[in-house]
Write an enzyme that holds these catalytic residues in place. Structure first.
Site, short mmCIF file in Angstrom:
data_model
loop_
_atom_site.label_atom_id
_atom_site.label_comp_id
_atom_site.label_asym_id
_atom_site.label_seq_id
_atom_site.Cartn_x
_atom_site.Cartn_y
_atom_site.Cartn_z
N LYS A 189 0.89 -1.18 0.00
CA LYS A 189 0.00 0.00 0.00
C LYS A 189 0.91 1.21 0.00
O LYS A 189 1.66 1.45 0.94
CB LYS A 189 -0.88 -0.02 1.26
CG LYS A 189 -2.22 0.66 1.11
CD LYS A 189 -2.18 2.16 0.87
CE LYS A 189 -2.10 2.96 2.16
NZ LYS A 189 -1.87 4.40 1.88
N GLU A 263 8.66 0.23 11.57
CA GLU A 263 9.72 1.24 11.52
C GLU A 263 9.04 2.58 11.71
O GLU A 263 8.32 3.05 10.82
CB GLU A 263 10.45 1.21 10.17
CG GLU A 263 11.20 -0.08 9.89
CD GLU A 263 12.40 -0.29 10.80
OE1 GLU A 263 12.85 0.66 11.48
OE2 GLU A 263 12.90 -1.43 10.84
N CYS A 298 13.22 9.90 9.11
CA CYS A 298 12.99 9.48 10.50
C CYS A 298 14.30 9.42 11.28
O CYS A 298 14.29 9.51 12.50
CB CYS A 298 12.21 8.17 10.58
SG CYS A 298 12.54 7.03 9.28
N GLU A 400 8.70 14.82 16.88
CA GLU A 400 9.26 14.63 15.54
C GLU A 400 8.62 15.64 14.60
O GLU A 400 7.40 15.65 14.43
CB GLU A 400 8.99 13.21 15.04
CG GLU A 400 9.67 12.97 13.71
CD GLU A 400 9.50 11.54 13.19
OE1 GLU A 400 8.40 11.00 13.32
OE2 GLU A 400 10.48 10.99 12.66
P1 ADP Z 1 2.80 10.09 7.72
O1 ADP Z 1 2.39 10.97 8.84
O2 ADP Z 1 4.24 10.04 7.44
O3 ADP Z 1 1.98 10.21 6.48
P2 ADP Z 1 1.40 7.68 8.38
O4 ADP Z 1 1.77 6.74 9.44
O5 ADP Z 1 0.12 8.39 8.47
O6 ADP Z 1 2.63 8.66 8.31
O7 ADP Z 1 1.47 6.98 6.97
C1 ADP Z 1 2.33 5.94 6.61
C2 ADP Z 1 1.56 4.94 5.77
O8 ADP Z 1 0.54 4.37 6.59
C3 ADP Z 1 0.83 5.54 4.58
O9 ADP Z 1 0.90 4.63 3.49
C4 ADP Z 1 -0.58 5.68 5.07
O10 ADP Z 1 -1.55 5.67 4.06
C5 ADP Z 1 -0.71 4.43 5.92
N1 ADP Z 1 -1.79 4.49 6.92
C6 ADP Z 1 -2.33 5.56 7.51
N2 ADP Z 1 -3.31 5.21 8.37
C7 ADP Z 1 -3.39 3.86 8.33
C8 ADP Z 1 -4.19 2.87 8.99
N3 ADP Z 1 -5.13 3.21 9.86
N4 ADP Z 1 -3.97 1.57 8.72
C9 ADP Z 1 -3.02 1.20 7.84
N5 ADP Z 1 -2.24 2.09 7.18
C10 ADP Z 1 -2.41 3.39 7.40
#
Ligand code: ADP
Length: 498
Positions: A189, A263, A298, A400
């Site tokens: 994804k 990570e 990060c 962060e």
């Molecule tokens: P950032 O703040 O760097 O965007 P996220 O943790 O929100 O960090 O995003 C990292 C990845 O996790 C992205 O691919 C995002 O779409 C996905 N993501 C966000 N929310 C969820 C969730 N509830 N379950 C699974 N994946 C998610």
């Protein structure tokens, strides 16, 4: 898919070509709902294409394709899997320029200093893990002379890989290459902000991989990422992203009792001792803070503890060095620093800088000129900022930021620097700069981080175990051990010959 694909060096054309597509079962297809979302060039805020808006139905289709492909893939000899994964590396290497241009367009990372570097190391991960295929070894166990007792490494099945936007290609590679070599199929994804370069990379790999082995979905986290984690046929999740989302992923995985690799974030310290080579430390601070990536890392060395003897010299030299960097169009070869990835991040970064400016006793040094080009007038550019003498317990010093903002603190006692460096929920990376071996040895053991370096600040690369402690994550990536521990399970077999 055709056996060879011609490179498309115009990233705008490539973004249009990939618009509305995801990769399922070897085919570029629209989302089941037909919905899309805009992908924006951060340097201009213009829409460059539309990504497929995947949801649960697309997850179901991708996982079904992966389940089917995995069975046949796992039966192939490990070395053949390794050969094909290494071949992916060769193909990606041949296409690195177009991939670099595309990732620069969608993420705002400068082509010369960042995007080309990332596209260059992408292939290395496939070559490295492809070569590790023969190491999928088990053991013989001296259990009973009348029984042949051994272990074998078996793949888990279908792996869900969720990736972020900051280094999407490399972070995807560090997940999918070992997963596939170990005999798994993968559903990736991608991050909302950066769907195209990873899609292109996966499309290119289809020329050698069997259909369904590697699938890539784009979409929103809760609508596409969450159902992927929750899918009953996904037996392992590997995630890189925020601590907040990592916890959500972990909870869902806990309900299914499946293993996860996480990570997560960081707030990495850099300690500069009074005897350090200041010029080298300054160069290390520029590299470690990832100013060329707008600080969007990060492992960014975002907390710098500098001894009073060299503090002022260090700050002045760091400012001069960052001032000399050119901020501008990510696709321009002259550019060192590009744009912040999204409006949301842009607002967040500016809020932290404002808090710094309003903090009593703090000095905020803004570096590097804003781009002069009028076509970038709406771009998400932020001047790198050094927050000097900001209170240690303030938000910019503790949280962060994921932007070009470094907090610089003065210290006089080594013990105070070590204590302050460890006074954080994170534990991803740390560096110390000193000419004294005894101090260096003491610090490397006491710094609470997964990756500690002395007098240098190299970035993550295959064969160096990478991952954090504390809130920075669970599990390491990038090595043989990570491939075995995270993408296989060990089966014990006893053959009674009595
Ligand atoms: P950032 O703040 O760097 O965007 P996220 O943790 O929100 O960090 O995003 C990292 C990845 O996790 C992205 O691919 C995002 O779409 C996905 N993501 C966000 N929310 C969820 C969730 N509830 N379950 C699974 N994946 C998610």
């Amino acid at each position: 898919m055709s056996s060879t694909i011609e490179p498309v060096l115009d990233p705008f054309a490539l973004a249009r070509e990939l618009s509305g597509k995801q990769l399922i079962d070897g085919q570029l297809v629209a989302s089941r709902s037909g919905r899309t979302f805009d992908v924006v060039n951060p340097a201009t805020q213009e829409t460059v294409g539309q990504a497929a808006w995947g949801d649960e139905a697309d997850v179901a289709a991708a996982v079904a394709a992966a389940v089917k492909a995995q069975k046949e893939w796992a039966r192939r000899p490990a070395r053949e899997r390794g050969r094909l994964v290494a071949e992916c590396g060769r193909i990606l290497d041949a296409h690195k320029e177009e991939i670099a241009r595309l990732v620069a367009l969608e993420t705002g990372k400068a082509l010369r200093t960042e995007s080309r570097v990332e596209a260059g190391v992408l292939s290395d991960a496939f070559t490295f893990f492809g070569g590790l295929a023969p190491e999928m070894k088990g053991e013989t166990v001296p259990f009973n002379p009348a029984m042949l007792t051994m272990t074998v490494r078996e793949p888990i099945g279908v792996v869900g890989a969720i990736i972020p936007w900051n280094v999407p290609l490399l972070l995807m590679a560090l997940k999918i290459a070992p997963a596939m070599v170990a005999g798994n199929a993968v559903v990736v994804k991608s991050a909302e902000e950066a769907p195209f370069a990873v899609l292109r990379a996966c499309q290119l790999m289809q020329t050698v991989l069997p259909p369904g082995l590697l699938n890539l979905l784009s979409g929103m986290g809760p609508e596409c990422g969450a159902p992927l984690v929750a899918h009953p046929k996904v037996g392992k999740v590997t995630f890189t992203g925020s601590v907040e989302t990592g916890k959500i992923v972990y909870k869902t995985a806990a309900d299914k009792l499946i293993p996860v690799t996480l990570e997560l974030g960081g707030k990495s310290p850099m300690i500069v001792m009074g005897d350090a080579d200041v010029d080298k430390a300054v160069a290390g601070a520029v590299a470690g803070m990832r100013f060329t990536r707008q600080g969007q890392s990060c492992t960014a060395s975002s907390r710098m503890y500098v001894h009073a003897d060299v503090h002022d010299d260090f700050v002045a030299k760091l400012k001069a060095k960052v001032d000399a960097m050119v901020m501008g169009d990510p696709l321009d070869e002259a550019t060192d620093i590009g744009a912040i990835v999204s409006r949301q991040q842009f607002d967040k970064v500016r809020t932290y800088i404002r808090i710094g400016e309003e903090s009593p006793g703090a000095t905020v040094l803004k570096c590097s000129a804003m781009p002069a080009d009028p076509k970038l007038g709406k771009g998400l550019f932020v001047q790198p900022a050094l927050l000097v003498d900001i209170p240690r317990d303030s938000a910019p010093a503790r949280e962060e930021i994921f932007g070009p903002v470094a907090c610089i603190f003065k210290f006089t006692e080594y013990e105070d620097a070590i204590q302050a460096a460890n006074d954080t929920e994170y534990g991803l990376a740390a560096t110390i700069w000193t000419r004294d071996l005894k101090t260096a040895m003491d610090a490397v053991h006491r710094l609470e981080a997964g990756f500690v370096q002395v007098n240098q600040n190299l970035v993550v690369q295959p064969n160096l175990s990478y991952g954090g402690v504390k809130a920075s994550g669970l599990g390491k990536e990038a090595t043989l051990e990570s491939m075995l521990e995270h993408f296989t399970h060990k089966k014990t077999i006893i053959i009674n010959m009595g």
